[in-house]
Design an enzyme around this catalytic site. Sequence first.
Site, PDB file in Angstrom:
ATOM      1  N   HIS A 128       4.053   4.747 -13.235  1.00  0.00           N
ATOM      2  CA  HIS A 128       4.816   5.184 -14.405  1.00  0.00           C
ATOM      3  C   HIS A 128       5.834   4.118 -14.747  1.00  0.00           C
ATOM      4  CE1 HIS A 128       3.365   9.318 -14.910  1.00  0.00           C
ATOM      5  NE2 HIS A 128       3.089   9.222 -13.614  1.00  0.00           N
ATOM      6  N   THR A 149       1.095  -2.721   0.014  1.00  0.00           N
ATOM      7  CA  THR A 149       1.707  -3.185  -1.225  1.00  0.00           C
ATOM      8  C   THR A 149       1.208  -4.567  -1.638  1.00  0.00           C
ATOM      9  OG1 THR A 149       3.560  -4.172  -0.023  1.00  0.00           O
ATOM     10  CG2 THR A 149       3.814  -1.886  -0.752  1.00  0.00           C
ATOM     11  N   LYS A 150       0.521  -5.270  -0.712  1.00  0.00           N
ATOM     12  CA  LYS A 150       0.036  -6.629  -0.972  1.00  0.00           C
ATOM     13  C   LYS A 150      -1.417  -6.741  -0.527  1.00  0.00           C
ATOM     14  CE  LYS A 150       4.537  -8.749  -0.345  1.00  0.00           C
ATOM     15  NZ  LYS A 150       5.373  -9.632   0.463  1.00  0.00           N
TER      16      LYS A 150
END
Length: 198
Positions: free
Chosen positions: A125, A177-178
């Site tokens: 979002h 996240t990576k």
Amino acid sequence: MNDKEHLRERLKGSPLLKRWIDYLVMNQREARPRWYIRLLAPLYQHRGRHSKIYWSVRMDTPPYRKFSLGRHSVVESFSCINNAVGDVIIGDQTRIGLHNTIIGPVTIGSHVNLAQGITVTALNHNFEDATRCIDELGVSTKPVVINDDVWIGANAVILPGVTIGRHSVVAAGAVVTKDVPENTVVGGVPAKVMSVIG
């Protein structure tokens, strides 16, 4: 270009037509396809031979995006598959475990095993404008790719834009996240390389 691809391209080029069709297809309050669209899902979803989607799976798959499940693949009970903002492509002999959530655009290879309670999401979002409510700011997507021969442990979270390399393992509870290199084990929050396989 086949007829379906031509129609998708026309919709992308006409925002007004896309909004009108989106209203007819998607229940705006429930954020899922309307009941009559869900009845037609077997006509526009691609399901490979001997694949299985359990009856309790929530299939939020409007027809203007692709959903494909490969041969001998399974989507286990109480999972949610959502391609409303991007295609969801799942390869052959892949298992999507109990209570998984997959939000496209996501590509999952063959011989992939997702344990229980996993979230794979390419959606975020937007929240840059502090003067407006977050639900008014829309969403953005970054495709997620999970290559062949990957095992993801229970309750892991794979975030937008991540690519997981072939023959890798994501430990239970990890937040990825990576990108994950091939032949590695990652774990932790955020996930880091723990070891190299082979």
